[in-house]
Design an enzyme around this catalytic site. Structure first.
Site, PDB file in Angstrom:
ATOM      1  CG  ASP A   1      85.784  37.321  98.442  1.00  0.00           C
ATOM      2  OD1 ASP A   1      85.713  36.249  97.798  1.00  0.00           O
ATOM      3  OD2 ASP A   1      84.861  38.149  98.458  1.00  0.00           O
TER       4      ASP A   1
ATOM      5  CB  VAL B   1      79.601  49.627  95.203  1.00  0.00           C
ATOM      6  CG1 VAL B   1      80.700  50.648  94.917  1.00  0.00           C
ATOM      7  CG2 VAL B   1      80.112  48.539  96.137  1.00  0.00           C
TER       8      VAL B   1
END
Length: 690
Positions: free
Chosen positions: A515, A396
């Site tokens: 998650d 990211v």
């Protein structure tokens, strides 16, 4: 004038907007703005008793729920009514049609449903109507041609069906900004009268069921800058008239059944900067000139195997040239897989948030297109200094697009076989969701990098206050050096519960995140928590009594946050998310992660908290939290904290324990957890001055 908009004002409960009643005494009130706060509640019936001369009413960007009261029709002087981006449900009250002076009606991004009332056609002064992002059904009202002064109409992201009548185009020549009907179930041919929209800048008819050919009259839309007809069943040749729209900058007709050759005139469109004709049945020679030569990276023709670069289009000779303009076969198959999965999803429900996800970047209704080159430039060639995180499926980066807008860019590692699956899961989960507590997916990029390798990326809004994990571990603090106090933590917990509750109960097809953990919870500049990373998310397409998924895949979440039943091969469920939320909640208030080194053998975070609950709950609280509550002594036993704060903390921990029951059937759901946490916050505010 009464303007408290764009602040951080908070109210709770059904009566959170009751203060509006007190404003009915002001008989000269002409302007009321309470938008973009944190106001919760139901619009009171007394709203109709506001000043008879009130002209503008801004209520958007809050947490307002319930129905719009019919008394709104009493405000006969209103010229602007905007309640967009709330949680309002129910139908549009027909009484809104009594507001004869209304010029702007904004009901976008709510939970409204039912048919759009014909009475709206009485609003002859209307120049802007935005009903996008709701659940409206049925046909576009036959009264809409009554709009004589309309400049902008956005009905996108609903469940509208039927065909578009020719009268719509005959009677709306005043449209000059946007006509957005995308992401509905509209069908039938496009009327020739579409050419009468000679002043409109953007037309978006994407993600519908339109069939037949593109009318040649489209060339008369001389002011058109953006034309989007993606993912319909349009057929026939591309009209030569497309080359007559000299101001056209974006043309996207991908994923249809268009045939024939590409009009040579398209190369003469000097300002055309993005052209997508991919996944059609086009054939013949690609024009040589204009955008096809000067800006080839912005031309998408993949999925048209009979196209070629030069005459003659002989298959043996063309194969070497196709590589220059078409993606490799493996990439085509990958994209076809995406389209196939997307088609399956559309069979169940429509994508309802595509345009909304891009509205921060461009004029509403225009899809924001990004290329590999732009993302490469936005991140400084993916400079390590811009790397803000990495996960199992990629990295990211922080980036800055051309508009100066900061974004988070998730680049998928294509070397890992699970990355494409993660990419698809994230797109599927987010394409139809929109909520203030979910990280906003702006767009995606499926392209080729400079090494001619497949490149997959997701572009999200950038959240400047990092992850909840950073705050729990003390890596981030407030400007004064303090961490999160009890109210901060409770607000974060409620934000996360709101996001999950939306995924579980308010999406047409429920979504299990699968998650949830502190590193996947991000905080914006106002410390609003948003759930991110939907790489493992699952759509609960086929529900059974225990909320099981129809998928047979074994889910792999994160150690410590994954519910025990997943380890035995049970399918993802909302109950699994509830367990993960409970663990996060306990970690948030204890400061201990479920994988902390102190938890060995049979001891774990949940049992540790249970052992102290409720009498000795203070013993398991985060020391930083106790310090901020000013009850952590320098030495000796921990002092007794005030009863109101202690009861609040007990209620919070009780929610965490109730969510983490070993049996899925024994856990409370997110909606119940949310109510309990909101009650705890209200009680805390009543007894303290935090």
């Amino acid at each position: 004038m009464y303007n408290i908009g764009f602040n951080q004002i908070v109210s709770y409960g059904d009566d959170g907007l009751s203060f509006l009643t007190s404003l009915t005494n002001n008989t000269r009130l002409q302007f009321l703005a309470i938008d973009d706060n944190h106001l919760e509640g139901v619009i009171p019936e007394s709203i109709g008793n506001l000043s008879g001369v009130i002209k503008k009413l801004y209520m958007g960007g809050n947490h307002i729920y319930g129905h719009i009261p019919s008394s709104i029709g009493h405000l006969s002087s209103l010229t602007l009514l905007n309640v967009s981006y709330n949680l309002i449900s129910g139908e549009i009250p027909p009484e809104i049609g009594q507001l004869k002076d209304l010029q702007m009606l904004g009901l976008a991004a709510n939970k409204m449903s039912g048919h759009i009332p014909n009475s709206l056609g009485n609003l002859r002064m209307l120049n802007n109507i935005d009903l996008s992002g709701n659940y409206f059904v049925g046909n576009i009202p036959s009264s809409f041609p009554n709009f004589q002064k309309l400049l902008s109409m956005d009905l996108s992201n609903n469940l509208l069906n039927g065909s578009i009548s020719r009268e719509i185009f005959l009677s709306l020549p005043s449209l000059s900004t946007i006509l957005n009907l995308s992401n509905n179930f509209l069908s039938g041919p496009l009327p020739e009268e579409i050419g009468l929209l000679g002043n409109v800048v953007t037309i978006d008819l994407s993600d519908n069921r339109f069939s037949g050919s593109i009318p040649s009259s489209i060339g008369k839309c001389s002011s058109l800058v953006g034309l989007f007809m993606v993912r319909n069943t349009l057929s026939g040749p591309l009209p030569n008239a497309l080359g007559e729209m000299k101001g056209l900058e974006i043309l996207d007709l991908s994923s249809n059944q268009l045939s024939g050759s590409i009009p040579d005139k398209l190369k003469d469109l000097r300002v055309l900067r993005y052209l997508n004709l991919s996944f059609n049945l086009l054939e013949g020679v690609i024009p040589n000139g204009g955008i096809f030569v000067k800006n080839i990276s912005s031309v998408h023709l993949e999925g048209n195997p009979k196209l070629c670069l030069h005459v003659p289009c002989v298959e043996s000779a063309a194969s070497s040239h196709r590589r220059k303009v078409l993606v490799p076969v493996t990439i085509i198959l990958g994209i076809l897989a995406v389209c196939t999965m997307g088609g399956c999803l559309l069979y169940v429900r429509k994508s309802k948030a595509r345009v909304a996800a891009t509205s921060d970047l461009v004029v509403k209704g225009q899809h924001r297109m990004v290329t590999y080159e732009e993302l490469r430039g936005a991140t400084g060639n993916f400079n390590q200094e811009n790397l803000i995180g990495s996960g199992s499926f990629g990295s990211v980066y922080k980036g800055c697009l051309r508009e100066g807008i900061e974004v988070s860019l998730k680049v998928l590692d294509i070397r890992k076989t699970a990355s494409l699956k993660s990419f698809l899961a994230e797109c599927e989960a987010l394409r139809s969701t929109r909520h203030r507590n979910l990280v906003k997916l702006i767009t995606s990029c499926s392209s080729m990098d400079f090494k001619n390798m497949e490149f997959l990326a997701l572009v999200y809004e950038y959240l400047s206050n990092g992850s909840l994990e950073d705050w729990i571990k003390g890596k981030r603090k407030n400007a004064n050096g303090d961490g999160l106090n009890i109210v901060d933590r409770l607000n974060v917990a409620i934000d996360v519960a709101c996001g999950l509750d939306y995924l579980h109960h308010d999406c047409e097809v429920a979504v299990a995140h699968c998650d949830l953990k502190p590193s996947n919870i991000l905080l914006d500049r106002d410390m609003t928590a948003k759930i991110g990373d939907f790489g493992l998310a699952k759509l609960l397409i086929e529900r059974t009594g225990n909320n099981d998924l129809s998928s047979t895949n074994v889910l792999k979440g994160s150690v410590g946050y994954m519910p025990p039943e997943y380890g035995f091969g049970q399918k993802p469920s909302t109950a699994g998310d509830a367990y993960s939320f409970g663990v996060v909640l306990l970690e948030l208030f204890t400061g201990k992660s479920p994988t902390h080194e102190n938890f060995t053998g049979d001891q774990n975070l949940i049992r540790w908290v249970q052992s102290a609950f409720p009498e000795n709950i203070i013993q398991v609280l985060d020391s930083e939290l106790l310090h901020l509550m000013q009850h952590l002594p320098n030495e000796g036993p921990i002092n007794i904290i005030p009863e109101a704060e202690r009861n609040c903390l007990i209620s919070i921990m009780e929610v965490g324990i109730s969510c983490t029951c070993a049996s899925p059937d024994g856990r409370i759901g997110l909606r119940d957890a949310l109510r309990k946490l909101e009650t705890a916050r209200q009680t805390l505010f009543k007894h303290t001055h935090v």
